[in-house]
Design an enzyme around this catalytic site. Structure first.
Site, short mmCIF file in Angstrom:
data_model
loop_
_atom_site.label_atom_id
_atom_site.label_comp_id
_atom_site.label_asym_id
_atom_site.label_seq_id
_atom_site.Cartn_x
_atom_site.Cartn_y
_atom_site.Cartn_z
N LEU A 66 7.95 9.50 -10.13
CA LEU A 66 7.11 10.20 -9.33
C LEU A 66 6.18 11.09 -9.60
O LEU A 66 6.13 11.39 -10.74
CB LEU A 66 7.99 11.29 -8.80
CG LEU A 66 9.44 10.81 -7.99
CD1 LEU A 66 10.34 12.10 -7.41
CD2 LEU A 66 9.25 10.00 -6.86
N GLY A 119 1.54 12.37 -5.89
CA GLY A 119 1.70 12.09 -4.15
C GLY A 119 2.70 12.10 -3.90
O GLY A 119 2.99 12.56 -2.56
N HIS A 120 4.01 11.59 -4.40
CA HIS A 120 5.31 11.60 -3.90
C HIS A 120 5.61 13.26 -3.67
O HIS A 120 6.36 13.48 -2.69
CB HIS A 120 6.14 10.89 -5.05
CG HIS A 120 6.08 9.63 -5.35
ND1 HIS A 120 5.68 9.22 -6.50
CD2 HIS A 120 6.49 8.56 -4.56
CE1 HIS A 120 5.61 7.90 -6.48
NE2 HIS A 120 6.17 7.64 -5.31
N GLU A 147 -0.13 7.29 2.68
CA GLU A 147 -1.16 6.67 2.95
C GLU A 147 -1.63 5.74 2.06
O GLU A 147 -2.51 4.74 2.48
CB GLU A 147 -2.29 7.57 3.62
CG GLU A 147 -1.70 8.07 4.92
CD GLU A 147 -2.66 9.15 5.62
OE1 GLU A 147 -3.95 9.15 5.03
OE2 GLU A 147 -2.32 9.68 6.72
N ASP A 174 -0.46 3.42 0.85
CA ASP A 174 -0.09 1.92 1.03
C ASP A 174 -0.10 2.07 2.61
O ASP A 174 1.07 2.13 3.24
CB ASP A 174 1.43 1.69 0.78
CG ASP A 174 1.66 1.66 -0.67
OD1 ASP A 174 1.38 0.81 -1.24
OD2 ASP A 174 2.40 2.92 -1.40
#
Length: 287
Positions: A35, A38-39, A152, A154
């Site tokens: 992680l 972002g996670h 986002e 991905d």
């Protein structure tokens, strides 16, 4: 605060049922672990919007193709647990491959999302999105959250998941979180650690190229094909081996026209042995 960790599907469901009976709104953040910020931003969104937050860590073999990095994908469970506790996650689900695919990968029912998977990463990683949509379907059925959160970075994956949920009438809200970036603009990714010391500063050129294209579009440039060509040439000069650089409609991911108001530029490129993806969204008004 404390966080429960469970690898058992039945136990997880029993715990969540208890909270549901109390009227709790359950949020879910599925991850493959290792992680980063972002996670964690997705976890924090869930904590702020929901009463009970579940994260999962599962490196899904079904979405890796032959020769890809399934065996070497970074697995950092203890560090991930610490980060989740600090972010306020209530429960971490860490299932095994045997639990999620009890009859093996080949025999498992696959979920295919048509149309939105045709191009971009779907064209360059055959079967990848079948693996993504299958595991997301399995995990959403197990957790049954009110809301699920995805990053986002991905962009195509989020589009695939939104279509999956819509087409299968799944009672879950899909929320996407903005891409988190390093100080030089590189999108945060678990795969960034594969970059060599020499390649790491060059990697930020990927986002700078997207920013340049977006700026040109916002200034009124209408020749998208020319912008794509210039972007590809720039990345090649910097040492990237680009798989695609596409200017598309944000809703369908089909080729954008100059009349479209909601546009996203998608890119995937290799630098050294590392595959990087990124995107930038442009929303225009035609007054």
């Amino acid at each position: 605060m404390s966080m429960e960790t469970s690898a058992d599907i039945a136990g997880l469901r029993a715990t969540l049922d208890r909270f549901r009976q109390k009227g709790a709104r359950i949020g879910f953040v599925p991850t493959m672990g290792n992680l980063h910020a972002g996670h964690i931003s997705l976890i924090e969104q869930s904590v702020s919007r929901c009463d009970f937050t579940v994260a999962s860590i599962f490196v899904n073999p079904l979405q890796f193709g032959a020769g890809e990095d399934f065996d070497t994908y970074p697995r950092t469970l203890a560090d991930d647990q610490s980060k989740l506790v600090e972010a306020g996650c209530n429960l971490l689900f860490t299932p095994s491959t045997d639990q999620l695919y009890p009859r093996g990968l080949e025999a498992h029912t696959k979920v295919t999302v048509p149309e939105v998977t045709r191009h971009h990463c779907g064209a360059h990683r055959p079967g990848h999105f079948d693996g993504v949509s299958t595991i997301v379907n399995v995990l959403l059925n197990i957790v049954q959250p009110a809301v699920a959160f995805f990053g986002e970075k991905d962009f195509q994956q989020v589009a695939v998941i939104r279509k999956l949920v819509f087409d299968l009438q799944m009672p879950v809200e899909i929320v996407s979180g903005a891409t988190r970036r390093e100080d030089d603009g590189l999108a945060m990714s678990s795969r960034n650690q594969y970059l060599s010391a020499e390649d790491r500063p060059v990697a930020a050129e990927l986002y700078r190229t997207l920013q340049h294209i977006a700026s040109r579009i916002e200034d009124g440039e209408k020749n998208f094909l020319q912008l794509q060509t210039e972007g590809l040439e720039n990345l090649s000069r910097k040492g990237f081996r680009t798989e695609y650089l596409n200017i598309v409609r944000a809703d369908t991911l089909d080729v954008a026209s100059e009349r479209d108001e909601d546009i996203v530029v998608l890119v995937a490129a290799r630098l050294g042995q590392t595959r990087l993806i990124d995107n930038i969204r442009i929303i225009r008004s035609h007054d």
